[in-house]
Scaffold this motif. Structure first.
Motif, PDB file in Angstrom:
ATOM      1  N   TYR A  26      50.290  67.227  40.610  1.00 48.42           N
ATOM      2  CA  TYR A  26      49.183  66.281  40.788  1.00 48.42           C
ATOM      3  C   TYR A  26      49.706  64.894  41.168  1.00 48.42           C
ATOM      4  N   VAL A  30      48.754  64.218  44.866  1.00 47.94           N
ATOM      5  CA  VAL A  30      47.448  63.558  44.885  1.00 47.94           C
ATOM      6  C   VAL A  30      47.556  62.076  44.509  1.00 47.94           C
ATOM      7  N   HIS A  31      48.041  61.784  43.333  1.00 47.44           N
ATOM      8  CA  HIS A  31      47.982  60.428  42.795  1.00 47.44           C
ATOM      9  C   HIS A  31      48.777  59.418  43.641  1.00 47.44           C
TER      10      HIS A  31
END
Length: 182
Positions: A26, A30-31
């Motif tokens: 993640y 994503v982050h």
């Protein structure tokens, strides 16, 4: 090979490992990319904001100049923009202006010309010595009020003996006259 059942401790360790892998995926997928994209958007937004501020300042200046031009045209103070090469008409005018307020050989003129989209800009750089501030003001006023479209670009007035109480002073500056190119 994995035929035996996992113990409770192994299950907890596997679950913890899977949680760490999902959290790392993640963060990496994503982050961090979203955070980087938001920082780029913020920087671009600040750049656009500064461009907008500059454009607003130009727009305000343009509106003020348009209003001033409208007032001048309404007052009938329309400046003439002559056809190309109004120097033969300006030279006697310069000579008259400077000789009225200065002594012989106490002024100098130099000229430069540029042309852009049918409009010729003739910049006249001048330097003169005069008796007092009133004479300097009179010369500059007459240069500005020649009846031709012009703009005073720079101006420096320095007392001859560097004292503000002195009468005699030296003035340098430039004025640009605009003409139509034919």
């Amino acid at each position: 090979m994995l035929t035996r059942p996992f113990t409770k401790r192994e299950k907890i360790l596997l679950l913890l490992l899977a949680t760490i892998i999902v959290a790392a995926a993640y963060l990496l997928l994503v982050h961090y990319p979203v955070e980087r994209e938001l920082a780029e958007i913020e920087a671009e937004m600040q750049s656009v904001q500064s461009e907008l501020t500059a454009a607003e300042a130009v727009s305000e200046r343009y509106a003020a100049m348009s209003a001033e031009l409208g007032e001048r045209l309404a007052d009938g103070a329309e400046a003439e923009m002559p056809d190309y090469d109004n120097m033969p008409a300006l030279m006697p005018l310069f000579d008259k202006i400077f000789k009225t307020y200065t002594t012989e050989d106490s002024y100098s003129l130099s000229f430069s010309t540029t042309s852009d989209d049918g409009v010729v800009s003739r910049t006249v750089s001048f330097a003169f010595r005069c008796a007092d501030w009133d004479d300097a003001r009179a010369i500059l006023s007459e240069l500005n009020d020649t009846g031709y479209l012009s703009q005073m670009n720079s101006l420096t007035a320095v007392p001859t003996d560097r004292s503000l109480a002195a009468d005699a002073l030296t003035v340098t500056g430039s004025i640009t006259f605009y003409e139509l190119e034919y």
